[in-house]
Design a protein around this motif. Structure first.
Motif, PDB file in Angstrom:
ATOM      1  N   SER A 105      59.567  49.909  21.842  1.00  0.00           N
ATOM      2  CA  SER A 105      58.993  48.701  21.250  1.00  0.00           C
ATOM      3  C   SER A 105      58.125  47.953  22.253  1.00  0.00           C
ATOM      4  CB  SER A 105      60.120  47.791  20.746  1.00  0.00           C
ATOM      5  OG  SER A 105      59.597  46.587  20.241  1.00  0.00           O
ATOM      6  N   PHE A 129      46.976  53.065  15.460  1.00  0.00           N
ATOM      7  CA  PHE A 129      46.825  51.617  15.334  1.00  0.00           C
ATOM      8  C   PHE A 129      45.420  51.172  15.732  1.00  0.00           C
ATOM      9  CE2 PHE A 129      46.977  47.271  16.888  1.00  0.00           C
ATOM     10  CZ  PHE A 129      47.723  46.617  15.917  1.00  0.00           C
ATOM     11  N   ALA A 155      53.784  44.585  13.815  1.00  0.00           N
ATOM     12  CA  ALA A 155      55.117  44.882  13.290  1.00  0.00           C
ATOM     13  C   ALA A 155      55.094  46.089  12.364  1.00  0.00           C
ATOM     14  CB  ALA A 155      55.680  43.668  12.558  1.00  0.00           C
ATOM     15  N   LYS A 156      54.066  46.161  11.517  1.00  0.00           N
ATOM     16  CA  LYS A 156      53.942  47.295  10.598  1.00  0.00           C
ATOM     17  C   LYS A 156      53.681  48.586  11.364  1.00  0.00           C
ATOM     18  CE  LYS A 156      51.706  48.553   6.240  1.00  0.00           C
ATOM     19  NZ  LYS A 156      50.723  48.142   5.211  1.00  0.00           N
ATOM     20  N   GLY A 157      52.857  48.497  12.403  1.00  0.00           N
ATOM     21  CA  GLY A 157      52.602  49.671  13.234  1.00  0.00           C
ATOM     22  C   GLY A 157      53.853  50.148  13.933  1.00  0.00           C
ATOM     23  N   GLU A 158      54.671  49.199  14.380  1.00  0.00           N
ATOM     24  CA  GLU A 158      55.921  49.556  15.056  1.00  0.00           C
ATOM     25  C   GLU A 158      56.914  50.186  14.084  1.00  0.00           C
ATOM     26  OE1 GLU A 158      59.488  47.525  17.713  1.00  0.00           O
ATOM     27  OE2 GLU A 158      57.670  46.365  17.274  1.00  0.00           O
ATOM     28  N   GLN A 159      56.942  49.693  12.861  1.00  0.00           N
ATOM     29  CA  GLN A 159      57.815  50.281  11.841  1.00  0.00           C
ATOM     30  C   GLN A 159      57.451  51.740  11.584  1.00  0.00           C
ATOM     31  OE1 GLN A 159      57.519  47.780   8.386  1.00  0.00           O
ATOM     32  NE2 GLN A 159      58.763  46.130   9.256  1.00  0.00           N
ATOM     33  N   HIS A 160      56.155  51.998  11.523  1.00  0.00           N
ATOM     34  CA  HIS A 160      55.684  53.371  11.329  1.00  0.00           C
ATOM     35  C   HIS A 160      56.096  54.251  12.506  1.00  0.00           C
ATOM     36  CE1 HIS A 160      53.126  56.686  10.058  1.00  0.00           C
ATOM     37  NE2 HIS A 160      52.623  56.712  11.280  1.00  0.00           N
ATOM     38  N   HIS A 174      59.855  54.944  12.310  1.00  0.00           N
ATOM     39  CA  HIS A 174      60.108  55.921  11.233  1.00  0.00           C
ATOM     40  C   HIS A 174      59.762  57.337  11.701  1.00  0.00           C
ATOM     41  CE1 HIS A 174      60.344  57.626   7.221  1.00  0.00           C
ATOM     42  NE2 HIS A 174      59.140  58.143   7.395  1.00  0.00           N
ATOM     43  N   ASN A 199      43.995  47.973  10.749  1.00  0.00           N
ATOM     44  CA  ASN A 199      45.232  47.217  10.648  1.00  0.00           C
ATOM     45  C   ASN A 199      45.493  46.442  11.943  1.00  0.00           C
ATOM     46  OD1 ASN A 199      47.849  46.346   9.925  1.00  0.00           O
ATOM     47  ND2 ASN A 199      48.745  48.120  10.957  1.00  0.00           N
ATOM     48  N   ARG A 205      54.090  47.368  21.876  1.00  0.00           N
ATOM     49  CA  ARG A 205      53.593  46.008  21.688  1.00  0.00           C
ATOM     50  C   ARG A 205      52.768  45.525  22.883  1.00  0.00           C
ATOM     51  NH1 ARG A 205      55.633  42.596  17.820  1.00  0.00           N
ATOM     52  NH2 ARG A 205      56.966  43.595  16.259  1.00  0.00           N
ATOM     53  N   ASP A 233      48.391  44.470  12.089  1.00  0.00           N
ATOM     54  CA  ASP A 233      49.796  44.089  11.954  1.00  0.00           C
ATOM     55  C   ASP A 233      50.641  44.930  12.915  1.00  0.00           C
ATOM     56  OD1 ASP A 233      52.416  43.567  11.198  1.00  0.00           O
ATOM     57  OD2 ASP A 233      51.931  43.441   9.067  1.00  0.00           O
TER      58      ASP A 233
END
Length: 304
Positions: free
Chosen positions: A203, A7, A16-21, A24, A12, A207, A14
């Motif tokens: 999370s 990150f 939220a997008k980093g957390e999604q990655h 996953h 980037n 964050r 974002d």
């Protein structure tokens, strides 16, 4: 740590997008676990097929016609063959070894040549414990260390090179968990010990480390005034930022636990001198945080 590194190194912003990655990537760890649990049944099937082929030779030997079947009748291997959760997870995740038969054969060949296998096959001990100990030992000495298998997983997922040792520990714990009363419903290990709490911790740490980045950087800068910035490893800075976040934002994690965790991570992911450097800076920061009440821990002994 790896998700935060990616990150901060990218453009980037974002979160939220980093957390999604990140989520996953963690979920993919369980794919690796299922791959390795299925590997036992695949090796057993190759062993059984090899014995059947030998029986059907044009001129079979006495040994071919009356082989030692101790390995293919190992009760834990048979339990794994029938395990409903393993079948369900493999189907849902579309995981299987159908396209890699040669790798399975090479692993089986390595197993057969190992003294652990040879001693097991000759042993008259047929207790469940003996079967369990054999699988534990052969996994630790042969399967888990098989170089071609590690290459195979690294090609499938770049992160699995770091994950495989952790997942190997999950596999051996699963083997140890079987007993004489186990059946097809025997549970596999979960990815999370306490799913809700663990996911929240992941999370929050991700964050909060990002949100408090400038403040944490200032703390580090204050204690490294005599250091040239370029001499401080990027990974050292990241590990200290994560540690500061835990120290100041997570009231139920003992100070010693945080310090030990990040010093341990530095041994694997940073420079040889990082352990001493990180320990020194964090010790100074902890002293300051205690003096200014930046650290608020709820529970006896958590401040030590």
């Amino acid at each position: 740590m790896q998700a935060l590194y990616a990150f901060f190194q990218s453009e980037n912003s974002d979160i939220a997008k980093g957390e999604q990655h990140l989520t996953h990537s963690i979920n993919k760890i369980y794919d690796l676990y299922i791959y390795l649990m299925l590997l036992f049944t695949e090796i057993r099937d190759v062993a059984e097929s090899t014995l059947n082929d030998a029986k059907n030779k044009r001129l079979p030997t006495k040994e071919d016609l009356d082989p030692n079947i101790k390995f293919i009748t190992n009760p834990i291997l048979q339990l794994l063959e029938k395990n409903l959760q393993l079948k369900k997870e493999a189907a849902a995740r579309k995981i299987g070894w159908q396209e890699d038969p040669e790798l399975i054969k090479k692993i089986y060949s390595a197993i057969k040549q190992h003294p652990i296998y040879q001693n097991y096959m000759l042993s008259e001990d047929t207790s469940f414990k003996a079967h369990s100990n054999f699988l534990y030992d052969i996994y630790a000495e042969v399967i888990g260390e098989f170089e071609l298998l590690r290459y195979f997983f690294e090609e499938k997922n770049i992160h699995w090179a770091d994950d495989i040792d952790y997942v190997n520990s999950m596999v051996v714990k699963t083997i140890e968990g079987f007993n004489e009363k186990s059946n097809e419903n025997h549970p596999l290990l979960p990815l999370y010990k306490e799913a809700e709490d663990d996911r929240k911790f992941i999370s929050d740490l991700f964050r909060k480390t990002i949100v408090n980045d400038k403040e944490n950087a200032a703390y580090i800068s204050e204690k490294t005034k005599n250091w040239e910035v370029e001499r401080i490893a990027v990974m050292d800075v990241l590990l200290m930022k994560m540690a500061i976040t835990e120290l100041t934002q997570f009231s139920q994690i003992p100070i010693k636990v945080t310090l030990n965790e990040y010093i341990e991570l530095s041994k694997y992911y940073s420079t040889p001198k990082s352990k001493i450097f990180i320990n020194g800076i964090l010790d100074k920061l902890v002293a300051d945080f205690k003096r200014t009440d930046k650290i608020q821990k709820t529970g006896r002994g958590l401040m030590e």
